[in-house]
Design a protein around this motif. Structure first.
Motif, mmCIF file in Angstrom:
data_model
loop_
_atom_site.group_PDB
_atom_site.id
_atom_site.type_symbol
_atom_site.label_atom_id
_atom_site.label_comp_id
_atom_site.label_asym_id
_atom_site.label_seq_id
_atom_site.Cartn_x
_atom_site.Cartn_y
_atom_site.Cartn_z
ATOM 1 N N LEU A 188 -0.334 -8.211 3.614
ATOM 2 C CA LEU A 188 -1.700 -7.808 3.945
ATOM 3 C C LEU A 188 -2.369 -8.913 4.754
ATOM 4 C CD1 LEU A 188 -3.490 -6.040 0.960
ATOM 5 C CD2 LEU A 188 -2.133 -5.064 2.792
ATOM 6 N N HIS A 248 -2.262 1.546 1.752
ATOM 7 C CA HIS A 248 -2.414 0.090 1.688
ATOM 8 C C HIS A 248 -3.404 -0.410 2.742
ATOM 9 C CE1 HIS A 248 -0.090 -0.468 5.396
ATOM 10 N NE2 HIS A 248 0.785 0.405 4.910
ATOM 11 N N SER A 304 1.706 4.498 1.217
ATOM 12 C CA SER A 304 1.606 4.279 2.662
ATOM 13 C C SER A 304 1.285 5.590 3.358
ATOM 14 C CB SER A 304 2.916 3.694 3.197
ATOM 15 O OG SER A 304 3.147 2.406 2.672
ATOM 16 N N CYS A 313 2.439 2.367 -7.800
ATOM 17 C CA CYS A 313 2.545 1.977 -6.391
ATOM 18 C C CYS A 313 4.010 1.825 -6.024
ATOM 19 C CB CYS A 313 1.762 0.694 -6.092
ATOM 20 S SG CYS A 313 2.601 -0.824 -6.525
ATOM 21 N N ARG A 339 2.966 -4.927 0.649
ATOM 22 C CA ARG A 339 1.646 -4.506 1.114
ATOM 23 C C ARG A 339 1.028 -3.473 0.174
ATOM 24 N NH1 ARG A 339 5.522 -2.440 4.689
ATOM 25 N NH2 ARG A 339 5.442 -0.202 5.180
ATOM 26 N N GLN A 340 1.864 -2.659 -0.461
ATOM 27 C CA GLN A 340 1.371 -1.685 -1.428
ATOM 28 C C GLN A 340 0.974 -2.370 -2.734
ATOM 29 O OE1 GLN A 340 4.949 0.657 -1.535
ATOM 30 N NE2 GLN A 340 4.267 2.040 0.091
ATOM 31 N N THR A 388 -2.217 -4.492 -2.324
ATOM 32 C CA THR A 388 -3.380 -3.594 -2.265
ATOM 33 C C THR A 388 -3.778 -3.130 -3.652
ATOM 34 O OG1 THR A 388 -2.781 -2.807 -0.043
ATOM 35 C CG2 THR A 388 -4.236 -1.396 -1.351
ATOM 36 N N PHE A 393 -0.878 4.034 -5.101
ATOM 37 C CA PHE A 393 -0.993 3.152 -3.945
ATOM 38 C C PHE A 393 0.287 3.269 -3.132
ATOM 39 C CE2 PHE A 393 -3.639 1.505 -7.316
ATOM 40 C CZ PHE A 393 -4.835 1.224 -6.658
ATOM 41 N N ASN A 441 -6.463 2.512 6.884
ATOM 42 C CA ASN A 441 -6.058 1.586 5.823
ATOM 43 C C ASN A 441 -7.032 1.668 4.658
ATOM 44 O OD1 ASN A 441 -5.204 -0.395 8.528
ATOM 45 N ND2 ASN A 441 -3.683 0.175 7.001
ATOM 46 N N THR A 442 -6.492 1.772 3.449
ATOM 47 C CA THR A 442 -7.188 1.949 2.166
ATOM 48 C C THR A 442 -7.987 3.242 2.083
ATOM 49 O OG1 THR A 442 -9.208 0.660 2.698
ATOM 50 C CG2 THR A 442 -7.331 -0.550 1.753
#
Length: 233
Positions: free
Chosen positions: A16, A4, A172, A43, A48-49, A52, A170, A200-201
């Protein structure tokens, strides 16, 4: 497998930040430019997931690349750090003077809204999570062994996907690190080091075939060309 974007501060982590949303959009634009097409997308249940995933897939769609419907699957959710803290910190404080000092330092810093600890993995965090991974205490929350079982369960289903099918997941840092650890036969502490190094990402590519995992790339950030775009927390 995609981590994420940058999340919120410690008191409201499951969201996010604006930078996190930008990181996700940039990844979607990058994947579209590479003509990546996903046969399926999954996901975890955390906000947050999910946000994203929505930003990445939305950016791909806006660029003209059709995206599959997103499937929410709790297997990809991160472990509950707050629950681990509540379970282990009081016990660890009784046994470890070093932890008592570090934990009190963290508690004081958290009173400051702009403290760096909101974006930093501290020694207090490391000591608590290490005790959890090593199974030093019986905990009422999800154990490390149970977490690893949960995260690894989708392997058989993913192995049955077509050999040319690309799947977006998606998740963590720790679930992704567990899967990389499965491919490389790593122990718990080494898995934690991978999790701590994941941007992140970041884009991680693996192949699942007949129950076997192969790692092709780790921690890819080609979509984040400027240093300020690359964050860890």
């Amino acid at each position: 497998m995609i981590r994420h974007g940058q999340a919120g501060l410690r008191h409201d982590y499951d969201m996010l930040s604006e930078l996190g949303r930008k990181q996700a959009r940039l990844l979607g634009e990058y994947l579209a430019a590479q003509q990546v097409r996903f046969a399926a997308a999954y996901c975890g249940t955390l906000k947050r997931q999910r946000v994203t995933a929505a930003e990445v897939l939305g950016a791909m769609t806006a660029a003209g690349v059709e995206s599959p419907d997103l499937a929410i699957d709790e297997h990809w959710s991160e472990f509950d750090l707050d629950a681990v803290y509540r379970s282990i910190a009081p016990l660890l404080a009784e046994d470890d003077a070093d932890f008592r000092v570090e934990h009190e330092k963290l508690r004081r810093s958290l009173q400051e809204q702009d403290s760096a600890v909101h974006r930093t993995w501290t020694r207090s965090d490391t000591l608590v999570v290490r005790a959890w991974v090593e199974g030093r205490y019986d905990v009422p929350c999800e154990s490390w062994a149970a977490f690893r079982r949960r995260v690894s369960e989708p392997l058989d289903a993913l192995s049955r996907m077509g050999p040319e099918d690309s799947v977006a997941i998606f998740s963590s840092a720790t679930p992704i690190a567990v899967w990389i650890g499965m491919a490389l036969e790593l122990t718990g502490r080494h898995v934690l080091r991978l999790a701590g190094a994941t941007y992140n990402t970041a884009l991680n590519t693996m192949r699942a075939r007949e129950g076997d995992l192969a790692l092709f790339s780790f921690n890819g950030t080609a979509h984040l060309p400027e240093p300020h775009l690359r964050t860890f927390r």
